[in-house]
Design an enzyme around this catalytic site. Structure first.
Site: not given
Ligand code: ASP
Length: 324
Positions: A12, A88-89
């Site tokens: 992102t 970030t996942d």
């Protein structure tokens, strides 16, 4: 001025929101690349983009590629620190993989963002700048791989993504951050007592991760056995127990010499062989299940993948997993 190697990998932090539909997706050109000049005053940035992927697309091979790239670049040039931007996942998995396998004292910082570059309240550029500042700090040396977001500095071993959308998603349950980023300075207030390093040239093993639940049966474990995984991580119940209906599958896996590492699905505390009943921790330990000291499931999986490149001896794996 410090030389900071910046590796953009996607996520992102380098995506944009479509103002009509609200969907967030990667753009052809990573927008973070155009900010490099704005950071000129902080450090001399040497920027590379080994890949441009949403982090659910990241594999252990990508993690290995990053490790090798960092080793090559730091051998070639005088690099004072490294900043990796990442979705970030799966950020915590990449950070922990690098923490286990990079043998260097220079600061390695992994960062990301919860809001893409053109969203209101975007945190990407801010986190990127904070990370470059931390990477330039002498005190960040020798602390292993660090995760910097939202003004906090976390260790790769303890940090986890705790919220689907909030910018304060990265937390270290039970331990807290080891430092903070303020407008004026970088303050470290804790230090981890543990550090472990493994040599690694390639990853050839397959390790899966299973979460347990009330009434779980053996069929999934039977399937894992038949699929010939090289290792299994189980997120067990509470202090480290399984439903008794699973046990035939667990026995099958262990009797085929496939290591099972057990963590708790609770995100605080450590799994231990306390309970003595069918499926209880004591029985599991006696059968050869390896209890892991304090990692979450996804990180125990990374550690088992790395450990299996050295040994599949249960006793040695037990020793490896008894340190946090
Ligand atoms: N789904 C995104 C990713 O991990 C989330 C993010 O980057 O924050 O790539």
């Amino acid at each position: 001025m410090k030389n900071i190697l910046v590796l953009h990998t996607g996520g992102t932090i380098s995506m944009q929101e479509n103002e009509q539909t609200g969907s967030v997706s990667p753009t052809i050109e990573n927008p973070l690349l155009s900010y490099a000049r704005q950071l000129d005053k902080l450090a001399n940035l040497i920027t590379k983009q080994p890949f441009h992927l949403p982090s659910p697309h990241i594999t252990v091979s990508n993690m290995l590629e990053l490790k090798i790239l960092i080793e090559q670049e730091t051998r070639k040039k005088s690099i004072d620190g490294v900043v990796i931007t990442h979705g970030t996942d799966t950020l915590e998995e990449t950070a922990y993989f690098l923490d286990l396998t990079l043998q260097t004292d220079i600061p390695i910082i992994v960062t990301g963002a919860m809001r893409s570059i053109n969203e209101v309240g975007s945190d990407g550029l801010y986190n990127f700048i904070s990370s470059v500042r931390v990477a330039c700090t002498q005190e960040a040396r020798g602390k292993g791989v660090l995760v910097v977001l939202n003004d906090e500095i976390h260790t790769a071993a303890n940090v986890t993504k705790t919220h689907t959308s909030n910018v304060s998603t990265f937390q270290s349950p039970q331990y807290g951050p080891i430092g903070i980023v303020t407008k004026r300075e970088i303050v470290f207030h804790h230090k981890s007592l543990f550090s472990e390093k493994y040599t690694l040239n390639n990853i050839t093993k397959r390790v899966t991760l299973v979460k347990t639940y009330a009434g779980m049966e053996a069929d999934l474990f039977d399937a894992i056995h038949d699929l010939q995984y090289d290792g299994v991580v189980i997120e067990a119940l509470g202090q480290g127990n399984l439903p008794p209906y699973c046990m035939s599958g667990i026995k099958k896996i262990i009797s085929s010499n496939i290591p099972i590492v057990l963590v708790s699905r609770c995100f605080n505390g450590i799994a231990q062989d306390v309970y003595d009943y069918d499926g209880g921790g004591r029985q599991l330990k006696e059968m050869g299940v390896i209890f892991c000291n304090g990692l979450n499931g996804q990180k125990a999986r990374i550690k088992l993948l790395v450990a299996l490149t050295h040994t599949n001896d249960f006793k040695q794996l037990n020793d490896i997993f008894s340190i946090a």
